[in-house]
Design an enzyme around this catalytic site. Structure first.
Site, PDB file in Angstrom:
ATOM      1  N   LYS A   8       0.847  -1.192   0.000  1.00  0.00           N
ATOM      2  CA  LYS A   8       0.000   0.000   0.000  1.00  0.00           C
ATOM      3  C   LYS A   8       0.886   1.247   0.000  1.00  0.00           C
ATOM      4  CE  LYS A   8      -2.411   3.506   1.981  1.00  0.00           C
ATOM      5  NZ  LYS A   8      -1.954   4.642   2.847  1.00  0.00           N
ATOM      6  N   GLY A  11       0.354   9.011   0.918  1.00  0.00           N
ATOM      7  CA  GLY A  11       1.100  10.097   1.530  1.00  0.00           C
ATOM      8  C   GLY A  11       2.144  10.724   0.639  1.00  0.00           C
ATOM      9  N   GLY A  45      -5.162  10.903  -0.969  1.00  0.00           N
ATOM     10  CA  GLY A  45      -6.025  11.854  -0.281  1.00  0.00           C
ATOM     11  C   GLY A  45      -5.632  13.298  -0.479  1.00  0.00           C
ATOM     12  N   ASP A 165      -5.983   2.071   3.265  1.00  0.00           N
ATOM     13  CA  ASP A 165      -5.448   1.062   4.184  1.00  0.00           C
ATOM     14  C   ASP A 165      -6.399  -0.127   4.281  1.00  0.00           C
ATOM     15  OD1 ASP A 165      -3.085   2.380   4.824  1.00  0.00           O
ATOM     16  OD2 ASP A 165      -3.957   3.396   6.554  1.00  0.00           O
ATOM     17  N   LYS A 221      -1.151   4.207  12.905  1.00  0.00           N
ATOM     18  CA  LYS A 221      -0.424   3.304  12.001  1.00  0.00           C
ATOM     19  C   LYS A 221      -0.232   1.940  12.647  1.00  0.00           C
ATOM     20  CE  LYS A 221       2.245   6.669   9.269  1.00  0.00           C
ATOM     21  NZ  LYS A 221       1.743   7.917   9.847  1.00  0.00           N
TER      22      LYS A 221
END
Length: 272
Positions: A8, A11, A45, A165, A221
């Protein structure tokens, strides 16, 4: 067939994608060297936020999750499944991977439904409820690297925005993955002595949170990685996109970052 590794990405790795050649090279090498291949799942995002802001659309969140009003869903899908996915596929192709861009829900590989956590109305936010991953398995068996944006579809064919996620964890669960790797801006969870913790699980992580060892942005996380390990049954690794050369270690069973497992599989605590 050997199980794939699910990676994944989100960011800063996506925000600075054009300047991260070593990361795409490492992922392409991992896809070639791991017998089961690699599936890449990406977010985006910040790109969505920037795009909506240019359109004068407000981004709201509830319980830490993005709210996706129906009138924003087309724009969210355009960014994630369009611009971000296209950029990532192109970079991986240039690095030598046989990358193929898909949405999470394409060909019914993952079936999704509207998500209402604790009754909250998040609009067109969804969750994976089932799936068999047929198209991913076919591509992997033929030497391709699926690159999945986190866009699913409900039972009526309407697009849904899936947390990346959660999407990656669902892909790992459906494919019975060899490992799930969550790439972040840190090399792993650090213990009280400053060393990277080699292995952890949910209970161990919570004890470190209670002790003030895991703090700030690392708390979600760690919890996400622990939950993913428990839901998928696959080791879940927190590793750094700034150390892409370590990704190749995964193909050879060498330790990378912090590996979250179920309690019965926990064996070590720290690594230099």
């Amino acid at each position: 067939m050997t199980a794939p590794i699910v990676v994944k990405i989100g960011g800063r790795a996506l925000d600075e994608a054009a300047s991260r050649g070593p990361l795409w090279d490492a992922l392409a090498s991992l896809a070639r060297e791991h017998a089961g291949g690699v599936v890449v799942v990406h977010g985006g995002g910040s790109a969505v936020d920037a795009h909506l802001a240019r359109l004068g659309m407000f981004t709201a969140r509830a319980q830490g999750l993005r709210i996706t009003p129906p009138e924003q869903m087309d724009e969210v899908a355009a960014v994630l499944a369009g611009r971000v996915n296209t950029l990532l596929v192109g970079l991986l192709l240039a690095a030598g991977a046989n990358a193929v861009g898909l949405r999470l829900g394409d060909a019914g590989a993952a079936r999704c439904a509207v998500h209402r956590p604790n009754g909250a109305d998040l609009g067109r936010v969804g969750a994976v409820v089932a799936g068999e991953g047929g198209v991913w398995r076919t591509l992997l068996a033929s030497g391709f690297t699926p690159v999945l944006s986190s866009i699913g579809f409900d039972e009526r064919g309407g697009a849904l925005n899936i947390n990346a996620d959660d999407a990656a964890a669902a892909v790992a669960r459906i494919l019975h993955a060899h490992a799930l790797v969550l790439l972040t801006g840190v090399p792993g969870i650090r213990g009280a002595d400053g060393e990277t913790i080699a292995e952890s699980d949910a209970a161990h992580a919570e004890s470190l949170i209670d002790a003030g060892v895991i703090t700030g942005g690392m708390i979600p996380k760690a919890r996400a990685a622990a939950a993913a390990a428990e839901s998928t049954g696959a080791p879940t690794v927190i590793a750094s996109w700034d150390r892409p050369e370590q990704l190749r270690n995964l193909a050879h069973g060498a330790p990378v970052g912090t590996r979250f497992t179920t309690p019965t599989r926990l064996s070590t605590n720290t690594v230099d």
